[in-house]
Design a protein around this motif. Sequence first.
Motif, mmCIF file in Angstrom:
data_model
loop_
_atom_site.group_PDB
_atom_site.id
_atom_site.type_symbol
_atom_site.label_atom_id
_atom_site.label_comp_id
_atom_site.label_asym_id
_atom_site.label_seq_id
_atom_site.Cartn_x
_atom_site.Cartn_y
_atom_site.Cartn_z
ATOM 1 N N ILE A 143 42.648 43.889 40.405
ATOM 2 C CA ILE A 143 42.892 42.691 41.358
ATOM 3 C C ILE A 143 42.263 42.712 42.618
ATOM 4 N N PHE A 144 42.142 43.764 42.925
ATOM 5 C CA PHE A 144 41.481 43.954 44.479
ATOM 6 C C PHE A 144 39.848 43.807 44.347
ATOM 7 N N SER A 145 39.448 44.441 43.180
ATOM 8 C CA SER A 145 37.998 44.111 43.062
ATOM 9 C C SER A 145 37.797 42.861 42.562
ATOM 10 N N ALA A 146 38.526 42.084 41.912
ATOM 11 C CA ALA A 146 38.332 40.936 41.401
ATOM 12 C C ALA A 146 38.452 39.774 42.678
ATOM 13 N N GLU A 147 39.092 39.957 43.645
ATOM 14 C CA GLU A 147 39.386 39.155 44.540
ATOM 15 C C GLU A 147 38.778 39.862 46.025
ATOM 16 N N ILE A 148 37.547 40.471 45.735
ATOM 17 C CA ILE A 148 36.714 41.141 46.972
ATOM 18 C C ILE A 148 36.288 40.127 47.780
ATOM 19 N N VAL B 97 42.898 33.860 43.434
ATOM 20 C CA VAL B 97 42.233 32.706 43.521
ATOM 21 C C VAL B 97 40.920 32.229 42.866
ATOM 22 N N SER B 98 40.494 33.344 42.214
ATOM 23 C CA SER B 98 39.444 33.443 41.493
ATOM 24 C C SER B 98 39.642 33.374 40.126
ATOM 25 N N VAL C 206 42.346 36.013 35.150
ATOM 26 C CA VAL C 206 42.407 36.665 33.774
ATOM 27 C C VAL C 206 42.884 38.122 34.160
ATOM 28 N N VAL C 207 42.879 38.688 35.178
ATOM 29 C CA VAL C 207 43.589 40.192 35.605
ATOM 30 C C VAL C 207 44.972 39.680 35.546
#
Length: 471
Positions: free
Chosen positions: A372-377, A407-408, A413-414
């Motif tokens: 989630i940290f990578s997805a919301e970078i 928020v993305s 999905v994650v």
Amino acid sequence: MAKQICSEDVSISVSSVRFNTTKLTLKSIDGTLLSSLDRSSKHFDKKQNAYSFDRDPELFRYILNAYRIREVHIPRNVCPMLFKRELQFWKIPSKMIAPCCWKYLYESESNMDDLRVIINEDKDYKMQMKANNQISPEQNGQFPKMAHKEKPLISKERNATKIWMFLEEPASSTAAKVWYYFYIFVVMVSVILYIIWLAPSLRVSRYLSPLIERSIDALTVNKTVYHTLITMYNERIVMAGGTDPHPAMFAVDVFCLIFFISETLVSMCVCPDKKKYFSDGYNLLKIFVCIGMSITFGLEFNKDVLRENVKVAHFMVACRAFNVLRLLLIFRLRKIYNSLHIMLLALRHSLKELLLLLFTFIVLVIIYGCLIFSAEIESDMFPNTQMSMWWAVITMTTIGYGDYYPVSSLGYVVGVVCAINGIIVLSLPIAAIAGTFGNLFARNSDFQKHKQTIKDQENDTFFEQVDVSNI
């Protein structure tokens, strides 16, 4: 010549029931008692010209059949544990047991393991068995040094045992049961006091410690100063440091403290096995609760020290937080309410499943936290991986505070996969723990019925209940 020996007829007498087979059949399973028989064996009876054994002939039919088909099949009308003893006597390896009989055998073994756990925890049953076998505490090793002491010391040990039984075993007497309920009552009163300790309506002006220069009394100070203090700290801290508990409430708390310390010290002194006493988690809990309550009791008389020394204030807050564990003293009820005891046993014997749950949960928290940290970078929602792991914990446990959220589209999905995996991971080990509890509960029901049957027989009421006309 070897072929002739192998085809030689062999007669086996099992409790006067004769069985005929050949050497070749008995040699089909190596390393067993029957495969090693010869005329020089101690089991050979020259008069009968047969090998004689004092065993159950009905069970031996299945043993002999195992040599013919090279598989062991357990009859359903026989106790599996009894048949296992037969296999051990005839030295037939367990690997010969047919797969169709595994469930029947190993379910019975699991039931026996559960029963051993329950019986080992039941002190009343142990005492009953010792009484029936006329085993004294000295012979049983409960007081190993008593045999070497003089008679006055033996009397002293007996008095200690009576006190110990009174304190710890509610089934030993009516007085012990009354004491037991009184102890639980004191625990509940102590817990209620802990809950309402900082209630503003139950706080009064300071009287436990003298007001010195720069001391603060939250109830006598003017409203401007009071609101300033609340703004600087909060109402709970101001109440804790600037007021005292109501005298009646404080008196009851002191009584609870003296009660717990006295009970702990007496039980510690009269305990027959000190090593076992200090290895018991419940007894250690009592000791730590007494220490925590004593520390907070002492600091109630030195509130100005808390204001002057922040570390001491934090230490007192930690001790008061630890004191909530006094609620766990309610688990003393396990000695009266058997179902509670079984629940604790199930948790103890499900330690592997709980550790598996913890390990798997930590791994998934790290994985989904990093994902989630990578997805919301590109967003500012997750400032670091620690906060993203916090989000993973809250999502997997389906709590969802809403302080952090994706928020993305990729973050959504994650989040969905994280929530679904959390439900699956948390449910699987819990099912195993529930199964352990179910097995222990069923075996405990059987054990309690067995105990009641023994008690009825001893009271001569069992045979009165049996309708002999139908026998």
